[in-house]
Write a protein that holds these residues in place. Structure first.
Motif, short mmCIF file in Angstrom:
data_model
loop_
_atom_site.label_atom_id
_atom_site.label_comp_id
_atom_site.label_asym_id
_atom_site.label_seq_id
_atom_site.Cartn_x
_atom_site.Cartn_y
_atom_site.Cartn_z
N GLU A 110 1.52 43.15 26.00
CA GLU A 110 0.52 42.61 25.08
C GLU A 110 1.18 41.99 23.85
O GLU A 110 0.76 40.92 23.38
N ALA A 111 2.20 42.64 23.33
CA ALA A 111 2.91 42.10 22.17
C ALA A 111 3.62 40.80 22.53
O ALA A 111 3.59 39.83 21.76
N MET A 112 4.24 40.76 23.71
CA MET A 112 4.92 39.53 24.14
C MET A 112 3.92 38.37 24.23
O MET A 112 4.21 37.26 23.79
N ALA A 113 2.76 38.64 24.81
CA ALA A 113 1.74 37.60 24.91
C ALA A 113 1.33 37.13 23.51
O ALA A 113 1.20 35.92 23.26
N ARG A 114 1.16 38.08 22.61
CA ARG A 114 0.78 37.72 21.23
C ARG A 114 1.89 36.90 20.57
O ARG A 114 1.62 35.87 19.94
N TRP A 115 3.15 37.35 20.70
CA TRP A 115 4.26 36.64 20.08
C TRP A 115 4.38 35.22 20.61
O TRP A 115 4.77 34.32 19.90
N HIS A 116 4.05 35.03 21.88
CA HIS A 116 4.19 33.69 22.46
C HIS A 116 2.97 32.80 22.26
O HIS A 116 3.06 31.59 22.49
N ARG A 117 1.87 33.35 21.81
CA ARG A 117 0.67 32.54 21.57
C ARG A 117 0.37 32.36 20.09
O ARG A 117 -0.32 31.42 19.71
N GLU A 118 0.87 33.28 19.27
CA GLU A 118 0.56 33.29 17.84
C GLU A 118 0.84 31.93 17.18
O GLU A 118 1.94 31.41 17.24
N GLY A 119 -0.17 31.37 16.57
CA GLY A 119 -0.02 30.16 15.77
C GLY A 119 0.39 28.91 16.51
O GLY A 119 0.73 27.91 15.87
N LEU A 120 0.37 28.90 17.84
CA LEU A 120 0.80 27.70 18.56
C LEU A 120 -0.03 26.48 18.18
O LEU A 120 0.51 25.38 18.04
N SER A 121 -1.31 26.65 18.01
CA SER A 121 -2.16 25.50 17.68
C SER A 121 -1.89 24.97 16.27
O SER A 121 -2.25 23.83 15.96
N ASP A 122 -1.22 25.76 15.43
CA ASP A 122 -0.89 25.32 14.08
C ASP A 122 0.48 24.64 14.00
O ASP A 122 0.85 24.14 12.93
N GLU A 123 1.21 24.66 15.08
CA GLU A 123 2.55 24.07 15.09
C GLU A 123 2.46 22.54 15.14
O GLU A 123 1.56 21.99 15.78
N PRO A 124 3.41 21.85 14.49
CA PRO A 124 3.42 20.39 14.56
C PRO A 124 3.52 19.89 16.02
O PRO A 124 2.89 18.91 16.38
N ASP A 125 4.32 20.59 16.83
CA ASP A 125 4.47 20.25 18.25
C ASP A 125 4.38 21.56 19.04
O ASP A 125 5.39 22.25 19.21
N PRO A 126 3.19 21.90 19.51
CA PRO A 126 3.03 23.19 20.20
C PRO A 126 3.94 23.37 21.42
O PRO A 126 4.42 24.47 21.67
N LEU A 127 4.21 22.29 22.15
CA LEU A 127 5.08 22.41 23.33
C LEU A 127 6.52 22.72 22.90
O LEU A 127 7.18 23.58 23.48
N ALA A 128 7.01 22.05 21.87
CA ALA A 128 8.36 22.33 21.36
C ALA A 128 8.43 23.77 20.85
O ALA A 128 9.43 24.47 21.09
N ALA A 129 7.37 24.22 20.19
CA ALA A 129 7.34 25.60 19.70
C ALA A 129 7.40 26.58 20.86
O ALA A 129 8.12 27.59 20.80
N GLN A 130 6.69 26.30 21.92
CA GLN A 130 6.72 27.18 23.10
C GLN A 130 8.11 27.19 23.74
O GLN A 130 8.61 28.25 24.13
#
Length: 169
Positions: A110-130
């Motif tokens: 659950e923490a891993m899922a949260r860490w990998h989803r947290e704030g992605l939509s706020d990133e300038p480039d969500p794919l690069a952030a991922q």
């Protein structure tokens, strides 16, 4: 304080001898307490593993929060590098110790899922952030198996390159 000492002893045992060596008696001996003293804090091996998993999650959340950076991914990268540089293999020890019981790994998943989803939509480039977050996972894995593989020079080069992926434009 005593609970942390017991968790430290369990993690050291896992790192030194592997998951089959993780017994309550061995942890108590390593920590220099009686088995009854260990059982006072952790009533079972599952409770001990759960304690390691919870501490891992809390420690990493605190490390992320303490990093400079405008975005969550920048702080996540900083936290990952700080954890790798510290030489602690806690994450690997916990996963190894808990791997036989998926129920005990549920909070970590659950923490891993949260860490990998947290704030992605706020990133300038969500794919690069991922991509950067996934690269951090690979770095954790490599450092867990071969802590000497990544020199400080290598880590600085990785940090520069991954940070460049996050730069807008």
């Amino acid at each position: 304080m005593r609970r942390d000492e017991l968790l430290d002893a369990a993690e050291e045992l896992l790192c030194d001898q592997g998951s089959t060596a993780l017994t309550l008696a061995a942890v108590a001996e390593r920590a220099g307490v009686s088995k009854g003293g260990l059982l006072y804090h952790y009533g079972s091996k599952d409770d001990l593993i759960r304690g390691m998993v919870e501490r891992l999650i809390d420690d990493f959340d605190e490390l992320v929060a303490a990093q400079p950076g405008a975005t969550y991914t920048e702080r996540y990268l900083g936290a990952t590098l700080a954890a790798v540089r510290s030489g602690r293999l806690r994450r690997w020890a916990v996963v190894t110790g808990a791997s036989g019981n998926l129920f005990l790994l549920a909070p970590l998943r659950e923490a891993m899922a949260r860490w990998h989803r947290e704030g992605l939509s706020d990133e300038p480039d969500p794919l690069a952030a991922q991509i950067v977050r996934l690269a951090c996972e690979g770095l954790w894995d490599v450092a867990s198996h071969d802590p000497e593989l990544n020199s400080e020079e290598d880590l600085q080069a990785l940090e520069r390159r991954l940070s460049a992926l996050l730069a807008p434009g």
